[in-house]
Scaffold this motif. Structure first.
Motif, PDB file in Angstrom:
ATOM      1  N   ASN A 287      28.035 -65.831  51.064  1.00 11.81           N
ATOM      2  CA  ASN A 287      26.998 -66.727  50.459  1.00 11.81           C
ATOM      3  C   ASN A 287      26.598 -66.574  48.926  1.00 11.81           C
ATOM      4  OD1 ASN A 287      24.664 -67.814  49.765  1.00 11.81           O
ATOM      5  ND2 ASN A 287      23.364 -67.099  51.218  1.00 11.81           N
ATOM      6  N   ASN A 288      27.493 -67.759  48.220  1.00 10.51           N
ATOM      7  CA  ASN A 288      27.694 -67.574  46.955  1.00 10.51           C
ATOM      8  C   ASN A 288      26.072 -67.655  46.178  1.00 10.51           C
ATOM      9  OD1 ASN A 288      30.557 -67.535  47.134  1.00 10.51           O
ATOM     10  ND2 ASN A 288      30.528 -69.687  47.401  1.00 10.51           N
ATOM     11  N   HIS A 289      25.157 -67.906  46.805  1.00 13.15           N
ATOM     12  CA  HIS A 289      23.813 -67.818  46.041  1.00 13.15           C
ATOM     13  C   HIS A 289      23.445 -66.920  46.103  1.00 13.15           C
ATOM     14  CE1 HIS A 289      23.810 -72.398  46.529  1.00 13.15           C
ATOM     15  NE2 HIS A 289      24.222 -72.260  47.875  1.00 13.15           N
ATOM     16  N   LEU A 290      23.785 -65.816  46.735  1.00 14.80           N
ATOM     17  CA  LEU A 290      23.444 -64.387  46.194  1.00 14.80           C
ATOM     18  C   LEU A 290      23.901 -63.703  45.182  1.00 14.80           C
ATOM     19  CD1 LEU A 290      23.374 -62.778  50.142  1.00 14.80           C
ATOM     20  CD2 LEU A 290      21.672 -63.999  48.980  1.00 14.80           C
ATOM     21  N   VAL A 291      23.118 -63.069  44.431  1.00  7.79           N
ATOM     22  CA  VAL A 291      23.361 -62.545  42.996  1.00  7.79           C
ATOM     23  C   VAL A 291      23.345 -61.142  43.136  1.00  7.79           C
ATOM     24  CG1 VAL A 291      23.250 -62.308  40.377  1.00  7.79           C
ATOM     25  CG2 VAL A 291      23.272 -64.628  41.905  1.00  7.79           C
TER      26      VAL A 291
ATOM     27  N   LYS B 127      14.823 -64.372  42.193  1.00  3.37           N
ATOM     28  CA  LYS B 127      13.997 -63.572  42.783  1.00  3.37           C
ATOM     29  C   LYS B 127      14.523 -62.567  43.621  1.00  3.37           C
ATOM     30  CE  LYS B 127      10.068 -65.593  41.645  1.00  3.37           C
ATOM     31  NZ  LYS B 127       8.985 -64.834  40.809  1.00  3.37           N
ATOM     32  N   VAL B 128      13.862 -61.116  43.601  1.00  4.74           N
ATOM     33  CA  VAL B 128      14.614 -60.033  44.424  1.00  4.74           C
ATOM     34  C   VAL B 128      14.353 -60.390  45.725  1.00  4.74           C
ATOM     35  CG1 VAL B 128      14.401 -57.674  44.816  1.00  4.74           C
ATOM     36  CG2 VAL B 128      14.456 -58.333  42.439  1.00  4.74           C
ATOM     37  N   ILE B 129      15.315 -60.151  46.708  1.00  2.00           N
ATOM     38  CA  ILE B 129      14.908 -60.459  48.114  1.00  2.00           C
ATOM     39  C   ILE B 129      15.390 -59.245  48.804  1.00  2.00           C
ATOM     40  CG2 ILE B 129      15.035 -62.755  48.086  1.00  2.00           C
ATOM     41  CD1 ILE B 129      18.084 -62.674  49.265  1.00  2.00           C
ATOM     42  N   GLY B 130      16.106 -58.181  48.379  1.00  2.00           N
ATOM     43  CA  GLY B 130      16.493 -57.128  49.010  1.00  2.00           C
ATOM     44  C   GLY B 130      17.531 -56.164  48.051  1.00  2.00           C
ATOM     45  N   TRP B 131      17.873 -55.144  48.794  1.00  2.00           N
ATOM     46  CA  TRP B 131      18.710 -53.839  48.268  1.00  2.00           C
ATOM     47  C   TRP B 131      19.467 -53.234  48.929  1.00  2.00           C
ATOM     48  CZ3 TRP B 131      13.188 -54.716  47.494  1.00  2.00           C
ATOM     49  CH2 TRP B 131      12.345 -54.047  48.459  1.00  2.00           C
ATOM     50  N   PHE B 132      20.457 -52.488  48.398  1.00  2.00           N
ATOM     51  CA  PHE B 132      21.240 -51.219  49.016  1.00  2.00           C
ATOM     52  C   PHE B 132      21.223 -50.370  48.312  1.00  2.00           C
ATOM     53  CE2 PHE B 132      25.271 -49.298  49.846  1.00  2.00           C
ATOM     54  CZ  PHE B 132      25.510 -49.343  51.463  1.00  2.00           C
ATOM     55  N   ILE B 133      20.252 -49.353  48.707  1.00  2.00           N
ATOM     56  CA  ILE B 133      19.853 -48.091  47.960  1.00  2.00           C
ATOM     57  C   ILE B 133      20.439 -46.873  48.383  1.00  2.00           C
ATOM     58  CG2 ILE B 133      17.939 -46.599  47.363  1.00  2.00           C
ATOM     59  CD1 ILE B 133      18.007 -49.515  45.936  1.00  2.00           C
ATOM     60  N   ILE B 134      21.055 -46.119  47.639  1.00  4.98           N
ATOM     61  CA  ILE B 134      21.766 -44.928  47.947  1.00  4.98           C
ATOM     62  C   ILE B 134      21.665 -43.872  47.232  1.00  4.98           C
ATOM     63  CG2 ILE B 134      24.175 -46.265  48.668  1.00  4.98           C
ATOM     64  CD1 ILE B 134      25.090 -45.574  46.181  1.00  4.98           C
ATOM     65  N   GLN B 135      21.762 -42.454  47.700  1.00  2.00           N
ATOM     66  CA  GLN B 135      21.372 -41.301  47.146  1.00  2.00           C
ATOM     67  C   GLN B 135      22.445 -40.279  47.575  1.00  2.00           C
ATOM     68  OE1 GLN B 135      17.501 -39.898  47.935  1.00  2.00           O
ATOM     69  NE2 GLN B 135      18.127 -37.800  47.836  1.00  2.00           N
ATOM     70  N   ARG B 136      22.939 -39.594  46.695  1.00  4.44           N
ATOM     71  CA  ARG B 136      23.903 -38.473  47.047  1.00  4.44           C
ATOM     72  C   ARG B 136      23.138 -37.198  47.458  1.00  4.44           C
ATOM     73  NH1 ARG B 136      29.312 -37.488  45.422  1.00  4.44           N
ATOM     74  NH2 ARG B 136      29.135 -39.148  43.892  1.00  4.44           N
ATOM     75  N   VAL B 137      23.238 -36.901  49.041  1.00  8.16           N
ATOM     76  CA  VAL B 137      22.335 -35.658  49.288  1.00  8.16           C
ATOM     77  C   VAL B 137      23.247 -34.230  49.146  1.00  8.16           C
ATOM     78  CG1 VAL B 137      21.075 -36.949  50.608  1.00  8.16           C
ATOM     79  CG2 VAL B 137      23.177 -36.315  51.555  1.00  8.16           C
ATOM     80  N   GLU B 138      24.363 -34.345  49.236  1.00  5.44           N
ATOM     81  CA  GLU B 138      25.316 -33.052  48.872  1.00  5.44           C
ATOM     82  C   GLU B 138      26.545 -33.794  48.139  1.00  5.44           C
ATOM     83  OE1 GLU B 138      26.430 -31.519  52.670  1.00  5.44           O
ATOM     84  OE2 GLU B 138      24.457 -30.988  53.217  1.00  5.44           O
ATOM     85  N   LYS B 139      27.347 -32.769  47.551  1.00  4.78           N
ATOM     86  CA  LYS B 139      28.375 -33.217  46.717  1.00  4.78           C
ATOM     87  C   LYS B 139      29.309 -34.119  47.513  1.00  4.78           C
ATOM     88  CE  LYS B 139      32.127 -31.249  44.044  1.00  4.78           C
ATOM     89  NZ  LYS B 139      32.825 -29.823  43.613  1.00  4.78           N
ATOM     90  N   GLN B 140      29.887 -34.008  48.759  1.00  4.41           N
ATOM     91  CA  GLN B 140      30.459 -34.788  49.445  1.00  4.41           C
ATOM     92  C   GLN B 140      29.777 -35.904  50.501  1.00  4.41           C
ATOM     93  OE1 GLN B 140      33.346 -32.099  51.413  1.00  4.41           O
ATOM     94  NE2 GLN B 140      34.748 -32.554  49.880  1.00  4.41           N
ATOM     95  N   THR B 141      28.463 -36.042  50.248  1.00 10.52           N
ATOM     96  CA  THR B 141      27.956 -36.723  51.265  1.00 10.52           C
ATOM     97  C   THR B 141      26.895 -37.872  50.427  1.00 10.52           C
ATOM     98  OG1 THR B 141      27.926 -35.026  52.774  1.00 10.52           O
ATOM     99  CG2 THR B 141      26.304 -36.823  53.179  1.00 10.52           C
ATOM    100  N   ILE B 142      27.028 -39.064  50.768  1.00  8.50           N
ATOM    101  CA  ILE B 142      26.149 -40.208  50.295  1.00  8.50           C
ATOM    102  C   ILE B 142      25.242 -40.576  51.445  1.00  8.50           C
ATOM    103  CG2 ILE B 142      26.033 -42.451  49.535  1.00  8.50           C
ATOM    104  CD1 ILE B 142      26.759 -40.728  47.078  1.00  8.50           C
ATOM    105  N   ILE B 143      23.930 -40.987  51.280  1.00  7.04           N
ATOM    106  CA  ILE B 143      23.138 -41.388  52.412  1.00  7.04           C
ATOM    107  C   ILE B 143      22.516 -42.742  51.774  1.00  7.04           C
ATOM    108  CG2 ILE B 143      21.060 -40.319  51.446  1.00  7.04           C
ATOM    109  CD1 ILE B 143      20.050 -40.432  54.542  1.00  7.04           C
TER     110      ILE B 143
END
Length: 291
Positions: free
Chosen positions: A150-154, A202-218
């Motif tokens: 969807n080319n309208h999403l930025v 307008k902001v309509i969403g997100w993809f939020i990540i966090q490193r919980v351990e050295k080798q693990t992303i949530i």
């Protein structure tokens, strides 16, 4: 055999080894938010229950309950529930949620029956939790084949999000997105390379990540505003989020939690990314109104 139930935080050294490490970390960060009840017979461990209070939402969540093998099905779990209900009532907390991770085994059905007997709702799936490998994601995704863009999403990096626009999104909590999907929860721990998505500015969403351990992303939250939550948009957000996450060095494992309502992404992960999935578990939830 006499069982003593006590405030486990007052005897923390006795119960500490019976608490999962990730839950220990949560308690140590904000002990005032937790109610932890422990049970013992003299110096023998019998069980423990851990609940977190959210005063703003008037909600108590039971995050963990466990009893020793010789105390299972003896009524200790029921006693824990009674006591938590009493505590919630005294503290004017309106609702309790019991979140259960595990298989649909004999103990699952025992707990489900126990809850229903005490006027809780029956267990229902709340979320599907996937552990994926970095190499598996790289091998399985064929970015140009699995979705129509969807080319309208930025998309933009969350760390570059201007303060005035952040305030506008913050005001939307409880209106167009729930607290558990807030991109501002533990804001200081979020990877700056997390993504936001806009439509028509307008902001309509997100993809939020966090490193919980050295080798693990949530993936802490993958969210789109309801009116834009088409299968195409959801899959595009997931894939662009994965592409962005793959740019981060060092990690080998990714934890992805999908709400039960997010059928499109569940189907995508289990079909397109199935060989990247190392483990899948289901979190169930039961609820009860106290006040």
């Amino acid at each position: 055999m006499k069982i003593t139930i006590e405030n486990a935080l007052s005897n923390y050294s006795f119960y500490e080894n019976f608490i999962p490490l990730n839950v220990q970390n949560m308690i140590e960060e904000s002990p005032e938010q937790f109610t932890v009840l422990g049970a013992r017979s003299k110096e023998e461990y019998a069980g423990i229950v851990i609940a977190k209070k959210n005063i703003d939402l008037s909600l108590m969540r039971i995050h963990y309950i466990a009893v020793s093998d010789w105390n299972k099905n003896t009524g200790l779990e029921e006693m824990f529930l009674y006591l938590l209900e009493d505590i919630a009532s005294v503290e004017k907390i309106r609702q309790i949620h019991f979140e259960y991770n595990g298989d649909r085994n004999e103990y699952f059905y025992y707990m489900d029956g126990l809850l229903r007997k005490n006027n809780w709702t029956s267990f229902r799936p709340k979320s599907f939790n996937y552990l994926l490998s970095r190499n598996g994601i790289m091998q399985e995704l064929r970015y140009n084949k699995h979705f129509n863009s969807n080319n309208h999403l930025v998309f933009f990096e969350w760390g570059l999000f201007p303060a005035n626009e952040r305030l506008e999104v913050l005001r939307g909590e409880g209106k167009w997105y729930p607290h558990n999907h807030s991109p501002f929860n533990d804001d200081e721990k979020i990877e700056k390379s997390s993504l936001g998505v806009k439509l028509d500015g307008k902001v309509i969403g997100w993809f939020i990540i966090q490193r919980v351990e050295k080798q693990t992303i949530i993936v802490k939250s993958i969210f789109l505003k309801e009116e834009f939550r088409s299968a195409q948009n959801c899959i595009q957000l997931l894939i662009i989020g994965f592409i962005q996450t793959l740019k981060l060095p060092g990690w080998q494992y990714l934890i992805l939690n999908l709400d039960d309502q997010n059928k499109q992404l569940q189907l995508f992960v289990e079909r397109v990314l199935r060989r990247a999935v190392l483990n899948k578990s289901v979190e169930f939830i039961s609820k009860k109104k106290v006040l």
